[in-house]
Design an enzyme around this catalytic site. Structure first.
Site, PDB file in Angstrom:
ATOM      1  N   PRO A   1      49.867  61.020  16.820  1.00  0.00           N
ATOM      2  CG  PRO A   1      51.736  60.174  17.961  1.00  0.00           C
ATOM      3  CD  PRO A   1      50.306  60.559  18.146  1.00  0.00           C
ATOM      4  CG  ASP A   2      52.296  61.081  10.763  1.00  0.00           C
ATOM      5  OD1 ASP A   2      53.244  61.129  11.575  1.00  0.00           O
ATOM      6  OD2 ASP A   2      52.307  61.730   9.699  1.00  0.00           O
ATOM      7  CG  PHE A   3      53.135  54.579  11.293  1.00  0.00           C
ATOM      8  CD1 PHE A   3      52.811  54.564  12.625  1.00  0.00           C
ATOM      9  CD2 PHE A   3      52.856  53.433  10.541  1.00  0.00           C
ATOM     10  CE1 PHE A   3      52.214  53.462  13.217  1.00  0.00           C
ATOM     11  CE2 PHE A   3      52.261  52.324  11.118  1.00  0.00           C
ATOM     12  CZ  PHE A   3      51.938  52.341  12.457  1.00  0.00           C
ATOM     13  NE  ARG A   4      56.158  54.748   6.272  1.00  0.00           N
ATOM     14  CZ  ARG A   4      55.099  53.990   6.553  1.00  0.00           C
ATOM     15  NH1 ARG A   4      53.929  54.546   6.826  1.00  0.00           N
ATOM     16  NH2 ARG A   4      55.190  52.677   6.559  1.00  0.00           N
TER      17      ARG A   4
ATOM     18  CG  ASN B   1      43.639  56.949  10.273  1.00  0.00           C
ATOM     19  OD1 ASN B   1      44.749  56.601   9.872  1.00  0.00           O
ATOM     20  ND2 ASN B   1      43.132  58.136  10.054  1.00  0.00           N
TER      21      ASN B   1
ATOM     22  CG  ASP C   1      41.710  57.549  14.551  1.00  0.00           C
ATOM     23  OD1 ASP C   1      40.628  57.447  13.948  1.00  0.00           O
ATOM     24  OD2 ASP C   1      42.685  58.163  14.082  1.00  0.00           O
TER      25      ASP C   1
ATOM     26  CG  HIS D   1      45.459  48.999   8.494  1.00  0.00           C
ATOM     27  ND1 HIS D   1      46.308  50.019   8.167  1.00  0.00           N
ATOM     28  CD2 HIS D   1      45.463  48.159   7.429  1.00  0.00           C
ATOM     29  CE1 HIS D   1      46.817  49.800   6.962  1.00  0.00           C
ATOM     30  NE2 HIS D   1      46.316  48.684   6.494  1.00  0.00           N
TER      31      HIS D   1
ATOM     32  CB  CYS E   1      44.966  35.405  26.758  1.00  0.00           C
ATOM     33  SG  CYS E   1      43.548  34.344  26.519  1.00  0.00           S
TER      34      CYS E   1
ATOM     35  CG  ASN F   1      49.489  63.647   2.378  1.00  0.00           C
ATOM     36  OD1 ASN F   1      48.917  63.358   3.426  1.00  0.00           O
ATOM     37  ND2 ASN F   1      50.695  63.214   2.090  1.00  0.00           N
TER      38      ASN F   1
ATOM     39  CD  GLU G   1      54.649  64.013   2.561  1.00  0.00           C
ATOM     40  OE1 GLU G   1      54.793  64.966   3.344  1.00  0.00           O
ATOM     41  OE2 GLU G   1      54.268  62.892   2.922  1.00  0.00           O
TER      42      GLU G   1
HETATM   43  P1  CNA Z   1      52.004  57.634   7.565  1.00  0.00           P
HETATM   44  O1  CNA Z   1      52.857  56.703   6.797  1.00  0.00           O
HETATM   45  O2  CNA Z   1      52.525  58.130   8.865  1.00  0.00           O
HETATM   46  O3  CNA Z   1      51.728  58.890   6.605  1.00  0.00           O
HETATM   47  C1  CNA Z   1      51.028  60.035   7.019  1.00  0.00           C
HETATM   48  C2  CNA Z   1      50.974  61.018   5.881  1.00  0.00           C
HETATM   49  O4  CNA Z   1      50.142  62.092   6.282  1.00  0.00           O
HETATM   50  C3  CNA Z   1      52.333  61.611   5.511  1.00  0.00           C
HETATM   51  O5  CNA Z   1      52.401  61.753   4.121  1.00  0.00           O
HETATM   52  C4  CNA Z   1      52.315  62.980   6.224  1.00  0.00           C
HETATM   53  O6  CNA Z   1      53.083  63.958   5.571  1.00  0.00           O
HETATM   54  C5  CNA Z   1      50.846  63.328   6.115  1.00  0.00           C
HETATM   55  N1  CNA Z   1      50.378  64.210   7.186  1.00  0.00           N
HETATM   56  C6  CNA Z   1      50.590  64.110   8.517  1.00  0.00           C
HETATM   57  N2  CNA Z   1      49.910  65.060   9.184  1.00  0.00           N
HETATM   58  C7  CNA Z   1      49.254  65.791   8.232  1.00  0.00           C
HETATM   59  C8  CNA Z   1      48.393  66.908   8.287  1.00  0.00           C
HETATM   60  N3  CNA Z   1      48.026  67.485   9.441  1.00  0.00           N
HETATM   61  N4  CNA Z   1      47.918  67.392   7.126  1.00  0.00           N
HETATM   62  C9  CNA Z   1      48.264  66.833   5.927  1.00  0.00           C
HETATM   63  N5  CNA Z   1      49.069  65.767   5.820  1.00  0.00           N
HETATM   64  C10 CNA Z   1      49.554  65.247   6.959  1.00  0.00           C
HETATM   65  O7  CNA Z   1      50.556  57.031   7.820  1.00  0.00           O
HETATM   66  P2  CNA Z   1      49.658  56.136   6.833  1.00  0.00           P
HETATM   67  O8  CNA Z   1      48.287  56.260   7.331  1.00  0.00           O
HETATM   68  O9  CNA Z   1      49.927  56.408   5.415  1.00  0.00           O
HETATM   69  O10 CNA Z   1      50.212  54.673   7.150  1.00  0.00           O
HETATM   70  C11 CNA Z   1      49.373  53.634   7.337  1.00  0.00           C
HETATM   71  C12 CNA Z   1      49.494  53.073   8.763  1.00  0.00           C
HETATM   72  C13 CNA Z   1      49.551  54.120   9.831  1.00  0.00           C
HETATM   73  C14 CNA Z   1      48.280  52.297   9.096  1.00  0.00           C
HETATM   74  O11 CNA Z   1      48.649  50.977   9.369  1.00  0.00           O
HETATM   75  C15 CNA Z   1      47.670  52.928  10.348  1.00  0.00           C
HETATM   76  O12 CNA Z   1      47.033  51.974  11.157  1.00  0.00           O
HETATM   77  C16 CNA Z   1      48.795  53.552  11.008  1.00  0.00           C
HETATM   78  N6  CNA Z   1      48.518  54.641  11.984  1.00  0.00           N
HETATM   79  C17 CNA Z   1      47.251  54.982  12.337  1.00  0.00           C
HETATM   80  C18 CNA Z   1      47.039  56.007  13.249  1.00  0.00           C
HETATM   81  C19 CNA Z   1      45.630  56.377  13.639  1.00  0.00           C
HETATM   82  O13 CNA Z   1      44.754  55.527  13.659  1.00  0.00           O
HETATM   83  N7  CNA Z   1      45.383  57.645  13.931  1.00  0.00           N
HETATM   84  C20 CNA Z   1      48.126  56.699  13.785  1.00  0.00           C
HETATM   85  C21 CNA Z   1      49.435  56.296  13.413  1.00  0.00           C
HETATM   86  C22 CNA Z   1      49.616  55.274  12.502  1.00  0.00           C
END
Ligand code: CNA
Length: 328
Positions: free
Chosen positions: A43-46, A117, A119, A136, A154, A221, A223
């Site tokens: 899952p992403d953050f937002r 990311n 991951d 990050h 630790c 993206n 949006e």
């Molecule tokens: P965010 O703020 O959650 O934004 C994600 C963006 O991607 C949003 O605009 C979503 O609409 C868009 N989105 C989500 N899924 C899709 C898809 N399938 N296709 C197209 N667009 C999509 O995440 P950001 O990366 O902008 O924020 C930065 C943070 C999130 C960093 O500090 C990361 O370390 C952190 N993060 C990383 C992971 C990971 O490593 N996979 C996961 C969750 C959060």
């Protein structure tokens, strides 16, 4: 998926790929975020409903980013480790979007990737280590601590502090090489490709604005984010990023190669997981992990609540004593 409508002057994905074919675009710099990995099951953050922030309400956090903020983690690490247990990226497999980045490198078009990311899926897809900066940090070396689902402590020299993976939390500094790399890469870029990020976390969120205005930018993206759309040479590919990058590959005439690169990457990762005996089939869901962390924290709050009452009792006694003395 929708792309910017064509007008004679405005670039589109087709004019961008035509420039690549002509050799006018040779060096593509890429900025990626959590959206690139959602189709790998992380899952992403937002994102509303499916993003981590939406799923953490049971933890009654002081603010959504708290589990990822170094000062909160230092005193309350349970939410971080609960989330890590459920969404641990070690068993995730690269998606088509990650494979697209490897394809760019294979075809000599990849300048550099700045990845937000943690991951490591770009590298799993085949991108070389020297072509990507995980701004990050990365989970890669920390799976034992996380698999236990508890807070690792630790033991070095009787330290007793919380072990923290090498990921950069809110409130921590970025890797030292970031600023120099950003300047160097943006000055050499013929194209900036931004994928799957809300552009809400500084300083990466500022990168697209820093690109010289004559260099085109492509956003893939769900949006529009940041100041995309404000420049004449912006191309917006809105929708799912795997679809958008497949379309990019198709216009480059590399769609079949992309599928091969992707399938190979998935096979490699599956073999790696099998070799390392990584059986995470029984991993709890995020909901289960969040519920368990909430329970642990409530218990702890119960103890501190008890302490609070005890202290209040002592204080009340003390105050009563002081007042009684004053009254004499
Ligand atoms: P965010 O703020 O959650 O934004 C994600 C963006 O991607 C949003 O605009 C979503 O609409 C868009 N989105 C989500 N899924 C899709 C898809 N399938 N296709 C197209 N667009 C999509 O995440 P950001 O990366 O902008 O924020 C930065 C943070 C999130 C960093 O500090 C990361 O370390 C952190 N993060 C990383 C992971 C990971 O490593 N996979 C996961 C969750 C959060």
């Amino acid at each position: 998926m929708s792309t910017t409508p064509s007008s004679p002057d405005k670039p589109t994905l087709s004019t961008i790929t035509a420039s690549i074919h002509r050799g006018a675009i040779k060096n593509i710099v890429v900025l990626v975020g959590a959206g690139l990995s959602t189709s790998s099951g992380l899952p992403d953050f937002r994102s509303p409903d499916t993003g981590l922030y939406a799923k953490l309400s049971a933890l009654a956090l002081p603010y959504p980013e708290a589990p990822f903020h170094i000062s909160y983690f230092n005193h309350t690490p349970e939410p971080f480790y609960a989330i890590a247990r459920a969404r641990h990226p070690m068993n995730a497999k690269p998606a088509v979007g990650h494979a697209f980045l490897a394809l760019l490198e294979r075809r000599g078009m990849l300048g550099y990737i700045f990845s937000q990311n943690v991951d490591g899926l770009e590298r799993d897809a085949g991108v070389s280590e020297e072509k990507v900066l995980n701004v990050h940090g990365s989970w890669k070396d920390q799976h034992c601590a996380i698999l236990s689902g508890t807070v690792p402590i630790c033991l070095k020299d009787g330290c007793g502090g919380n072990v923290k993976p090498d990921i950069v939390m809110f409130g921590e500094s970025l890797p030292g090489e970031f600023a120099g790399k950003e300047e160097e890469m943006l000055s050499q870029a013929d194209l900036l490709l931004v994928v799957g990020t809300s552009l809400k976390v500084a300083p990466l969120s500022e990168m697209p604005r820093k690109l010289p205005t004559h260099v085109p930018r492509v956003l893939v993206n769900r949006e529009i984010v940041g100041d995309f759309g404000s420049r004449e040479n912006d191309v917006l590919v809105l929708g799912d990023c795997d679809d958008g990058l497949r379309e990019f590959a198709r216009k480059l005439g590399l769609e079949e190669e992309l599928e091969i690169v992707w399938k190979d990457a998935v096979k490699r990762k599956e073999a790696e997981l099998e070799r390392d005996n990584w059986d995470d089939g029984n991993a709890p869901t995020l909901e289960e992990c969040v519920a368990s962390a909430a329970e642990k924290m409530n218990m702890r709050m119960g103890v501190s609540e008890g302490h609070r009452r005890m202290l209040q009792g002592h204080l009340a006694d003390k105050m009563a004593g002081i007042m009684a003395k004053r009254a004499q």
